[in-house]
Design a protein around this motif. Structure first.
Motif, short mmCIF file in Angstrom:
data_model
loop_
_atom_site.label_atom_id
_atom_site.label_comp_id
_atom_site.label_asym_id
_atom_site.label_seq_id
_atom_site.Cartn_x
_atom_site.Cartn_y
_atom_site.Cartn_z
N GLY A 109 9.67 3.34 90.62
CA GLY A 109 9.80 2.04 89.98
C GLY A 109 11.26 1.74 89.69
N ALA A 110 11.52 0.58 89.12
CA ALA A 110 12.89 0.13 88.85
C ALA A 110 13.41 0.74 87.55
CB ALA A 110 12.94 -1.39 88.78
N GLN A 119 18.02 0.01 90.04
CA GLN A 119 17.72 0.71 91.28
C GLN A 119 16.35 1.37 91.18
OE1 GLN A 119 20.88 3.57 91.63
NE2 GLN A 119 20.24 4.75 89.86
N HIS A 120 15.69 1.52 92.33
CA HIS A 120 14.41 2.22 92.36
C HIS A 120 14.64 3.73 92.35
CE1 HIS A 120 11.59 -1.08 92.77
NE2 HIS A 120 10.61 -0.21 92.91
N ILE A 121 13.89 4.41 91.50
CA ILE A 121 13.96 5.87 91.45
C ILE A 121 12.55 6.44 91.44
CG2 ILE A 121 16.14 5.84 90.17
CD1 ILE A 121 14.48 6.69 87.67
N GLY A 122 12.44 7.73 91.73
CA GLY A 122 11.17 8.43 91.64
C GLY A 122 11.19 9.38 90.46
N GLN A 139 17.21 -8.04 91.10
CA GLN A 139 16.60 -7.39 92.25
C GLN A 139 17.08 -5.94 92.34
OE1 GLN A 139 17.18 -9.12 96.19
NE2 GLN A 139 15.18 -8.35 96.79
N SER A 140 16.14 -5.02 92.47
CA SER A 140 16.48 -3.60 92.48
C SER A 140 16.99 -3.15 93.83
CB SER A 140 15.26 -2.76 92.09
OG SER A 140 14.21 -2.96 93.03
N ASP A 141 17.81 -2.10 93.81
CA ASP A 141 18.33 -1.47 95.03
C ASP A 141 17.33 -0.40 95.47
OD1 ASP A 141 19.71 -0.18 97.00
OD2 ASP A 141 21.46 0.30 95.81
N SER A 162 5.72 0.84 92.40
CA SER A 162 5.69 -0.42 91.69
C SER A 162 6.90 -1.26 92.08
CB SER A 162 5.69 -0.17 90.17
OG SER A 162 5.85 -1.38 89.46
N GLY A 163 6.66 -2.52 92.44
CA GLY A 163 7.76 -3.40 92.83
C GLY A 163 7.30 -4.83 92.94
#
Length: 390
Positions: A109-110, A119-122, A139-141, A162-163
């Protein structure tokens, strides 16, 4: 040379990064455009093998066909008040994510980076979930997130992504097939603001309110002023004080809601409608205070629209307070489900000022035009100046 790489035209590109992730030669790079949005660009120094994957994987050029339409939506709220307090609405994303994490899965998710870019991470633990909670209106990277998700899925792990609706569509196009161990969540999207304008605004607030030192925490949907009737606030927490403004009085939120700083594709979004490709659509159940005043306690209620059988199963398994409605009520109170943002006539002018961090001038134009209280205060100030001048 053939026709490749073939990318979506400038105004239609959603920046999902599917073409970047799929390119076997890395001829497609990611770069920020003149308005601060991430876009794929072609590296002419690298030869193209003309595999055509970049075109086939693009959800704009090749939309995913999904004819199933939801007929029911749900008002849902977590039974855990702590989860709801730190969530944008009813805490449903957290409830689903906790189940995935407790089963050994990964949640994407962001999140904010150190400088509050998005940014999107896990994440792989419940303790990290706080990074993904809360709204982030930029807007996320995604970078190589799709590739990481594919690796996790092939290892047999449960993956929750999620996005935005277009980011979910990009992921589905990239993967090319369905994975039973993949859960996708999109959210009701008004549009995505420029990451560069957001970063400029963060530094503007730091300079104005804290001698240029960045905040410790940002909450774009603080519930300290409530949640019902759109009463949430923007909050920046610094070392010894905070900046707090009602959503209608914060200049960045005004730019976002009034459609000044959104991506070009958001004004003709191809991913609207109730036939989403995600398993679940989440949002705020605006209007619940009218439909069911008893259900609303001013702490936030989530809108949940299950789009697939998997989504229905997820909803049934949630130990939350739930109330069903016809999906038309979700659309009535949250028209962004089906409607694109309306292009603002002053967009180019305001965008230019915001990209140059001239938020003082932006504030005079945008807030004075939209907020009667701010407009009145500005009028009084001008009257006082004239009196002093005389």
């Amino acid at each position: 040379m053939g026709d490749y790489p073939k990318l979506a035209e400038l105004k239609a590109c959603i920046g999902c990064t599917a073409c970047y992730n799929i390119c076997p030669t890395k001829k497609i790079k990611l770069s920020f455009d003149y308005r601060g949005f991430i876009r794929p660009v072609i590296d002419d120094s690298i030869n193209c093998i003309e595999c055509g994957q970049c075109e086939r994987v693009c959800p704009v050029l090749h939309p995913i066909d999904n004819t199933a339409q939801s007929t029911k939506c749900y008002a849902v709220k977590s039974k855990n008040d702590n989860i709801r307090d730190c969530s944008s609405s009813g805490g449903v994303f957290s409830e689903i994510a906790i189940k995935v994490l407790n089963s050994g899965g990964i949640v994407y998710g962001a999140a904010y980076s150190d400088d509050f870019s998005v940014q999107h991470i896990g994440i792989e633990s419940v303790e990290e979930l706080t990074k993904l909670r809360g709204a982030k209106y930029a807007q996320s990277d995604l970078s190589d997130t799709y590739c990481k998700i594919e690796n996790g899925l092939k290892q047999g792990r449960i993956v929750l992504f999620s996005g935005t609706p277009c980011q979910v569509a990009g992921l589905k196009s990239f993967l090319k097939k369905e994975f039973e161990n993949l859960i996708t969540i999109d959210f009701v999207c008004h549009g995505v603001p420029s990451p560069q304008v957001w970063e400029n605004y963060v530094f503007y607030r730091a300079k104005k309110d804290n001698n240029g030192i960045l905040p410790l925490k940002i909450n774009m949907r603080s519930k300290e002023s409530g949640w019902s009737n759109y009463s949430y606030s923007m909050r920046f927490d610094f070392q010894n004080h905070s900046y707090v403004a009602q959503n209608g009085n914060d200049i960045f939120m005004a730019l976002f809601v009034q459609n000044y700083i959104l991506r070009d594709s958001c004004y003709n979004c191809r991913f609207k409608g109730i036939n989403k490709v995600s398993d679940v659509t989440l949002g705020d159940f605006w209007g619940i205070w009218e439909l069911s005043p008893v259900f609303d306690d001013n702490k936030g209620v989530s809108l949940v629209i299950p789009n697939t059988e998997k989504g229905n199963s997820i909803l049934k398994e949630l130990d939350c307070h739930k109330k069903a409605f016809d999906v038309e009520y979700a659309v009535k109170y949250n028209p962004s489900i089906i409607e694109s943002a309306t292009h603002n006539n002053d967009r180019d002018k305001i965008f230019s000022l915001a990209l140059n961090s001239d938020f003082k001038k932006v504030e005079k134009i945008v807030l004075c035009n939209s907020n009667p209280i701010v407009k009145f205060k500005s009028y009084i100030k001008n009257v006082i100046k004239k009196i002093k001048g005389k």
